[in-house]
Write an enzyme that holds these catalytic residues in place. Structure first.
Site, PDB file in Angstrom:
ATOM      1  N   CYS A   2       0.842  -1.187   0.000  1.00  0.00           N
ATOM      2  CA  CYS A   2       0.000   0.000   0.000  1.00  0.00           C
ATOM      3  C   CYS A   2       0.888   1.252   0.000  1.00  0.00           C
ATOM      4  O   CYS A   2       1.975   1.264   0.569  1.00  0.00           O
ATOM      5  CB  CYS A   2      -0.927   0.093   1.194  1.00  0.00           C
ATOM      6  N   ARG A  27       3.931  -0.329  -4.815  1.00  0.00           N
ATOM      7  CA  ARG A  27       3.661  -0.820  -3.460  1.00  0.00           C
ATOM      8  C   ARG A  27       2.365  -1.619  -3.382  1.00  0.00           C
ATOM      9  O   ARG A  27       2.058  -2.228  -2.357  1.00  0.00           O
ATOM     10  CB  ARG A  27       3.578   0.360  -2.479  1.00  0.00           C
ATOM     11  N   TRP A  74      -2.780  -2.772  -1.591  1.00  0.00           N
ATOM     12  CA  TRP A  74      -2.435  -4.185  -1.746  1.00  0.00           C
ATOM     13  C   TRP A  74      -3.271  -4.896  -0.685  1.00  0.00           C
ATOM     14  O   TRP A  74      -3.046  -4.707   0.506  1.00  0.00           O
ATOM     15  CB  TRP A  74      -0.940  -4.405  -1.505  1.00  0.00           C
ATOM     16  N   ASN A 100      -1.948   2.435   5.783  1.00  0.00           N
ATOM     17  CA  ASN A 100      -1.039   1.396   5.300  1.00  0.00           C
ATOM     18  C   ASN A 100      -0.609   0.601   6.525  1.00  0.00           C
ATOM     19  O   ASN A 100      -0.175   1.193   7.514  1.00  0.00           O
ATOM     20  CB  ASN A 100       0.163   2.083   4.632  1.00  0.00           C
ATOM     21  N   GLY A 101      -0.754  -0.727   6.495  1.00  0.00           N
ATOM     22  CA  GLY A 101      -0.378  -1.547   7.647  1.00  0.00           C
ATOM     23  C   GLY A 101      -1.530  -2.459   8.035  1.00  0.00           C
ATOM     24  O   GLY A 101      -2.456  -2.668   7.257  1.00  0.00           O
ATOM     25  N   GLU A 480      18.112 -16.583  -8.704  1.00  0.00           N
ATOM     26  CA  GLU A 480      17.611 -15.251  -9.053  1.00  0.00           C
ATOM     27  C   GLU A 480      16.973 -15.262 -10.448  1.00  0.00           C
ATOM     28  O   GLU A 480      15.911 -14.672 -10.663  1.00  0.00           O
ATOM     29  CB  GLU A 480      18.763 -14.237  -8.954  1.00  0.00           C
ATOM     30  N   LYS A 484      13.093 -14.341 -11.123  1.00  0.00           N
ATOM     31  CA  LYS A 484      12.716 -13.276 -12.069  1.00  0.00           C
ATOM     32  C   LYS A 484      11.706 -13.821 -13.066  1.00  0.00           C
ATOM     33  O   LYS A 484      10.697 -13.188 -13.336  1.00  0.00           O
ATOM     34  CB  LYS A 484      13.929 -12.758 -12.850  1.00  0.00           C
ATOM     35  N   GLU A 487       8.195 -14.627 -11.411  1.00  0.00           N
ATOM     36  CA  GLU A 487       7.387 -13.541 -10.849  1.00  0.00           C
ATOM     37  C   GLU A 487       6.835 -12.585 -11.898  1.00  0.00           C
ATOM     38  O   GLU A 487       5.808 -11.972 -11.669  1.00  0.00           O
ATOM     39  CB  GLU A 487       8.121 -12.798  -9.734  1.00  0.00           C
ATOM     40  N   HIS A 503      19.927 -35.984  -8.112  1.00  0.00           N
ATOM     41  CA  HIS A 503      19.281 -36.519  -6.905  1.00  0.00           C
ATOM     42  C   HIS A 503      17.763 -36.352  -6.934  1.00  0.00           C
ATOM     43  O   HIS A 503      17.112 -36.488  -5.907  1.00  0.00           O
ATOM     44  CB  HIS A 503      19.869 -35.847  -5.654  1.00  0.00           C
ATOM     45  N   LYS A 602       5.942  -4.321  -4.140  1.00  0.00           N
ATOM     46  CA  LYS A 602       7.402  -4.214  -4.028  1.00  0.00           C
ATOM     47  C   LYS A 602       7.886  -4.260  -2.586  1.00  0.00           C
ATOM     48  O   LYS A 602       8.783  -5.028  -2.265  1.00  0.00           O
ATOM     49  CB  LYS A 602       7.910  -2.958  -4.714  1.00  0.00           C
TER      50      LYS A 602
END
Ligand code: M6R
Length: 607
Positions: A2, A27, A74, A100-101, A480, A484, A487, A503, A602
């Site tokens: 948010c 965000r 969000w 926000n929170g 990484e 990438k 996502e 294995h 983010k």
């Protein structure tokens, strides 16, 4: 998670709020809304989806208001619906709030407020508006303070009241808020990017602080209503660095930023003559550094893969054992930490709740706790007892790119600094530093292959799965690359160390399961080559990252991306770039929303 923007001054608020929301869209982008004072009334507009939808709704409305608050969401409590979109109001509609929170005790609070209150959303945030309504007796700041005294949880808050058309009240606990200082105007936002075009002078609100802001002055108090003196900081990021600068997406721009920002990260931080680094922000004396027996690197997501690369660097150069901990696991397993342990929290945003909580736990247990952070003035930067900014500039795409390479470079410098205090020779230190200074030019050579990598993406875009392989310091690079890809393109992918494939994961391979492998010339080259032969035998298509001049690479693989040679420990700084570009072009080829992938935000400021 948010984003909040607020403005009070003499300019039209609407463009500032919408422009600010666009900067903070990384965000969260489930829905967005704003409230402005128009003819003495707070006027709310909300839309589900991205800021464009809110903008579209506002197209035919004109607001002259010079005061407003806005929010991009969000979703945590309550689905993605218009009623759940901020700002929220109380029963009277007089109090308007963006939050926000998470208000953890919102159920108890709702119960204690009784049945007289009418709620229009399913959110925890709306309960706070009703609590302020209950506490309000004519003074907005007092009402907010009384309400916050009853709240358990985290908040960044911007609040307005119909009866106070010139007063904005903001508060912070665990969710960042920055106040920008203009001339008879104030900007408030979850980070500094919305205000860069207007002011560089900012105040970072601390946890437990409440700001009462009017057009011409501002008072900051603690939760006991005692005045707090604050320092004005200067933001060094410029407006241009937070724009796309002609690139189609922020992610592509940030990938191409890497040669420049890597130089920013290392400039002035090493001495070639001594073969060592000088990261003064570490804030430890040489005897204290010599006493360190163990290093713990704590991070999430991409930052945790930079940390894994850092482990190879510290262990090889400094001979100090290193553990890498994913922050969300660290604090719940009663980690063994003592005063000879150095803990680094690594974070682009500096706001990741899991990392922050883990660092607090490490501090409580007596470790030296330091930060490796991008966002200046962020919570992790302020809660640690020293550390280093990675100087990557604003990273606005949800997928982290340039932060990874800059974090890795800073970890290398730290490893060198500790190494030189132990047994590392001047000559080795000098060779590493000389190689490091060549990295930006070598990065540019890789970036020139973007069009070729785009063609590869076209070729492989219909694959349903991918396996990424790397060994040694390139295993974190494989992780990484896999993160990438998944996502931003939503293609399933996994990463395993080359030697581990036999294995179990090898069972997945088939002609429909492409493998992306890193086989650059280093001490594990022959081992990796054998692993790739195993893949070839199972007829899985292979894309290789190989060192320029490795003529044998083409015999092994369907496709090869060549990278310039460098010293093994520096390879992540180069080998990650083709993987970033591949993920980017795959996502574009599949028509994905590259900068704002589904379900993600983010800064993850909730646990
Ligand atoms: O801001 P931080 O570096 O603490 O963020 C950590 C992760 O949330 C972040 O790296 C995330 O994994 C990104 N989506 C990766 O691209």
């Amino acid at each position: 998670m948010c984003g909040i923007v607020a403005y009070i001054g003499s300019k039209q608020a609407l463009p500032i709020l919408i422009g600010g929301l666009r900067r903070l869209e990384y965000r969260g982008y489930d829905s967005a809304g704003l409230a402005v004072f128009e003819n003495g009334q707070p006027c709310l507009v909300k839309a589900v989806g991205k800021i464009d939808n809110l903008s579209e709704k506002l197209k035919n409305q004109s607001f002259d208001s010079t005061f407003g608050i806005a929010h991009t969401r969000w979703a945590t409590h309550g689905g993605v619906t218009e009623p759940n979109t901020h700002p929220h109001t109380d029963c009277t509609g007089n109090i308007v709030l963006a939050h926000n929170g998470i208000i953890e005790n919102y159920r108890e609070l709702k119960e204690s407020l009784g049945s007289n209150h009418r709620y229009t959303s399913e959110t925890d945030s709306e309960v706070l508006a009703h609590l302020i309504e209950k506490e309000y007796t004519g003074d907005l700041r007092q009402a907010v303070l009384s309400a916050l005294g009853q709240v358990r949880g985290t908040y960044g808050l911007a609040i307005m009241h119909k009866d106070h058309p010139g007063t904005l009240v903001c508060a912070r606990m665990g969710s960042p808020l920055v106040i920008g200082l203009g001339e008879n105007e104030y900007f408030v936002a979850s980070d500094a990017t919305p205000m860069l075009a207007y002011t560089k002078n900012v105040i970072f609100l601390e946890d437990g602080e409440v700001a009462e802001i009017k057009r011409t002055d501002m008072h900051i108090v603690n939760l006991k209503d005692q005045q707090v003196a604050k320092k004005v900081s200067k933001i060094e990021w410029d407006e241009a660095s937070a724009q796309k600068q002609g690139f189609a997406h922020f992610m592509l721009k940030e990938i191409f930023d890497q040669p420049t920002v890597l130089q920013d990260a290392i400039r002035g931080r090493f001495k070639l003559a001594d073969g060592t680094a000088h990261l003064g922000g570490l804030n430890m004396s040489e005897p204290e550094m010599r006493e360190i027996k163990r290093i713990v690197l704590i991070a999430c997501g991409t930052a945790s893969y930079a940390a894994m690369a850092g482990k190879y660097m510290f262990e090889r150069l400094a001979g100090i054992p290193v553990e890498v901990d994913v922050a969300s696991e660290f604090r719940y397993r009663d980690p063994i930490i003592d005063n000879q342990t150095l803990v680094f929290g690594i974070s682009q945003s500096g706001e990741t709740a899991d990392t922050l909580a883990a660092l607090k736990e490490a501090k409580r247990k007596g470790a030296f706790v330091r930060g490796i952070v991008n966002v200046v003035g962020s919570t992790i930067a302020r809660e640690t007892d020293g550390g280093t900014y990675i100087h990557a500039g604003p990273e606005l795409a949800v997928a982290s790119t340039k932060a990874f390479t800059n974090m890795t470079a800073i970890l290398l410098l730290y490893a060198l600094q500790f190494g030189r205090l132990n047994k590392l020779s001047v000559a080795t230190g000098q060779r590493l530093l000389a190689a490091l200074t060549e990295i930006p030019e070598k990065m540019k050579l890789i970036l020139q292959q973007s069009d070729k990598i785009k063609e590869l993406a076209e070729k492989y875009k219909n694959a349903r799965d991918f396996l990424f392989l790397g060994r040694g310091v390139n295993f974190p690079v494989a992780l990484e690359g896999s993160l990438k890809l998944k996502e931003i393109s939503y293609i399933h992918s996994e990463a395993v160390p080359g030697g581990e494939m036999k294995h179990g994961p090898i069972a997945l391979l088939s002609p429909e399961f492409p493998v992306f492998a890193i086989m650059t010339k280093n001490q594990l080259y022959d081992k990796m080559r054998s692993n790739i032969e195993e893949v070839k035998a199972r007829k899985a298509p292979i894309i290789l990252i190989a060192t320029e001049g490795d003529l044998g690479a083409a015999d092994l693989a369907q496709d090869v991306i060549y990278v310039p040679p460098t010293m093994e420990l520096l390879e992540p700084l180069l080998n990650t770039l083709p993987l970033q570009l591949f993920a980017y072009h795959m996502a574009v080829a599949l028509g994905r929303d590259v900068d704002r992938p589904r379900n993600l935000a983010k800064s993850v400021t909730v646990e």
